[in-house]
Design a protein around this motif. Sequence first.
Motif, mmCIF file in Angstrom:
data_model
loop_
_atom_site.group_PDB
_atom_site.id
_atom_site.type_symbol
_atom_site.label_atom_id
_atom_site.label_comp_id
_atom_site.label_asym_id
_atom_site.label_seq_id
_atom_site.Cartn_x
_atom_site.Cartn_y
_atom_site.Cartn_z
ATOM 1 N N UNK A 90 4.132 8.734 14.170
ATOM 2 C CA UNK A 90 4.336 7.872 13.008
ATOM 3 C C UNK A 90 3.896 8.606 11.750
ATOM 4 N N UNK A 91 4.805 8.691 10.797
ATOM 5 C CA UNK A 91 4.459 9.215 9.478
ATOM 6 C C UNK A 91 4.452 8.004 8.546
ATOM 7 N N UNK A 92 3.305 7.753 7.956
ATOM 8 C CA UNK A 92 3.119 6.580 7.110
ATOM 9 C C UNK A 92 2.963 7.031 5.665
ATOM 10 N N UNK A 93 3.907 6.622 4.827
ATOM 11 C CA UNK A 93 3.764 6.845 3.394
ATOM 12 C C UNK A 93 3.010 5.624 2.872
ATOM 13 N N UNK A 94 1.750 5.844 2.511
ATOM 14 C CA UNK A 94 0.907 4.774 1.983
ATOM 15 C C UNK A 94 0.882 4.933 0.476
ATOM 16 N N UNK A 95 1.668 4.132 -0.206
ATOM 17 C CA UNK A 95 1.826 4.295 -1.636
ATOM 18 C C UNK A 95 1.097 3.249 -2.450
ATOM 19 N N UNK A 96 0.904 3.616 -3.694
ATOM 20 C CA UNK A 96 0.387 2.684 -4.694
ATOM 21 C C UNK A 96 1.185 2.944 -5.962
ATOM 22 N N UNK A 97 1.699 1.897 -6.537
ATOM 23 C CA UNK A 97 2.521 1.972 -7.743
ATOM 24 C C UNK A 97 1.628 2.183 -8.964
ATOM 25 N N UNK A 98 2.107 2.980 -9.904
ATOM 26 C CA UNK A 98 1.290 3.318 -11.079
ATOM 27 C C UNK A 98 0.838 2.089 -11.873
ATOM 28 N N UNK A 99 1.494 0.963 -11.684
ATOM 29 C CA UNK A 99 1.105 -0.266 -12.358
ATOM 30 C C UNK A 99 -0.006 -1.028 -11.637
ATOM 31 N N UNK A 100 -0.436 -0.532 -10.481
ATOM 32 C CA UNK A 100 -1.506 -1.192 -9.736
ATOM 33 C C UNK A 100 -2.859 -0.589 -10.128
ATOM 34 N N UNK A 101 -3.937 -1.266 -9.728
ATOM 35 C CA UNK A 101 -5.291 -0.788 -10.011
ATOM 36 C C UNK A 101 -5.805 0.064 -8.854
ATOM 37 N N UNK A 102 -6.687 1.008 -9.156
ATOM 38 C CA UNK A 102 -7.376 1.815 -8.144
ATOM 39 C C UNK A 102 -6.405 2.455 -7.153
ATOM 40 N N UNK A 103 -5.527 3.313 -7.681
ATOM 41 C CA UNK A 103 -4.438 3.866 -6.866
ATOM 42 C C UNK A 103 -4.927 4.558 -5.594
ATOM 43 N N UNK A 104 -5.888 5.442 -5.721
ATOM 44 C CA UNK A 104 -6.348 6.191 -4.542
ATOM 45 C C UNK A 104 -6.967 5.266 -3.501
ATOM 46 N N UNK A 105 -7.728 4.293 -3.952
ATOM 47 C CA UNK A 105 -8.334 3.334 -3.028
ATOM 48 C C UNK A 105 -7.257 2.506 -2.320
ATOM 49 N N UNK A 106 -6.231 2.071 -3.068
ATOM 50 C CA UNK A 106 -5.132 1.322 -2.461
ATOM 51 C C UNK A 106 -4.385 2.166 -1.432
ATOM 52 N N UNK A 107 -4.094 3.414 -1.788
ATOM 53 C CA UNK A 107 -3.387 4.297 -0.860
ATOM 54 C C UNK A 107 -4.181 4.460 0.428
ATOM 55 N N UNK A 108 -5.477 4.726 0.284
ATOM 56 C CA UNK A 108 -6.323 4.932 1.454
ATOM 57 C C UNK A 108 -6.400 3.669 2.306
ATOM 58 N N UNK A 109 -6.651 2.542 1.674
ATOM 59 C CA UNK A 109 -6.802 1.292 2.419
ATOM 60 C C UNK A 109 -5.493 0.883 3.092
ATOM 61 N N UNK A 110 -4.381 1.009 2.380
ATOM 62 C CA UNK A 110 -3.082 0.675 2.989
ATOM 63 C C UNK A 110 -2.789 1.562 4.182
ATOM 64 N N UNK A 111 -3.073 2.846 4.037
ATOM 65 C CA UNK A 111 -2.863 3.770 5.151
ATOM 66 C C UNK A 111 -3.710 3.403 6.358
ATOM 67 N N UNK A 112 -4.967 3.041 6.123
ATOM 68 C CA UNK A 112 -5.863 2.680 7.221
ATOM 69 C C UNK A 112 -5.447 1.375 7.893
ATOM 70 N N UNK A 113 -4.978 0.406 7.104
ATOM 71 C CA UNK A 113 -4.528 -0.866 7.662
ATOM 72 C C UNK A 113 -3.315 -0.647 8.570
ATOM 73 N N UNK A 114 -2.371 0.147 8.105
ATOM 74 C CA UNK A 114 -1.171 0.413 8.911
ATOM 75 C C UNK A 114 -1.540 1.226 10.149
ATOM 76 N N UNK A 115 -2.402 2.226 9.987
ATOM 77 C CA UNK A 115 -2.812 3.045 11.130
ATOM 78 C C UNK A 115 -3.487 2.180 12.193
ATOM 79 N N UNK A 116 -4.371 1.286 11.778
ATOM 80 C CA UNK A 116 -5.049 0.411 12.738
ATOM 81 C C UNK A 116 -4.042 -0.457 13.487
ATOM 82 N N UNK A 117 -3.042 -0.954 12.787
ATOM 83 C CA UNK A 117 -2.045 -1.797 13.441
ATOM 84 C C UNK A 117 -1.173 -0.977 14.397
#
Length: 164
Positions: free
Chosen positions: A71-98
Motif C-alpha cells: 500500500x502506498x498512501x499519499x497522506x496530504x494536507x491542503x495549503x488552506x488547512x492548519x498544521x500541514x505537517x501534523x495533518x499529513x503525519x496523523x492522516x498517514x498514521x490513521x490510514x496505516x493503522x486501518x
Amino acid sequence: MSRRLNYRAGAVAALLAISLCFFGSVRACTIGENVALELPFNATALSTADRRAIAGAVGEAKKWPNVQIQAIVMAGAYIGERNLEELQDRRGQVVKAYLRKLGIRSEYIMIDPTTLTEGYVVKRRDGSPTVRQIEIELTPICKGSCAWMCDDPRVTPRSRVINP
C-alpha cells in the motif's frame, strides 16, 4: 484520479512502450486497486464510508493469489488547512493503522506526506472545492514478475494485456 496517480500510470505506460521497442514482445497488464478520500478540512478521522471504501479495495486486492499486498498512501494536507505537517503525519498514521487492521503488513505500507496546492483542487458544480487528501494505491508484491497474474481468472487487471 490525482495528478500523482496519472503521472505514475503514464510512467508505467512509457516504460512498457520503451521495453517493447528494445526487447520485442512484452506481456504485461496493470494490476491494482485505488482509493481516493476527501476528508473535512483539518480532520484526521476516517468516516464509516471512508473505511468501507478502503475495506472494499483491500477485499478486492486479497483476491490476488499467492502475493503480498503493498500500500502506498499519499497522506496530504491542503495549503488552506492548519498544521500541514501534523495533518499529513496523523492522516498517514490513521490510514496505516486501518490497513494493518485489514491485514496488510506494516512493512508493506509506505506513507508519502504531500502538501496539496491549488492544482489538486477540483471545483464542484456549486463552486465549492473538492480536495482528496488521502489516496491509497494497492499493488501486488510478486516473486519475480507479476505478469503471470494477467491471465489468472481470479485477477481483474486495470489495463489490457500488451501482447503484440
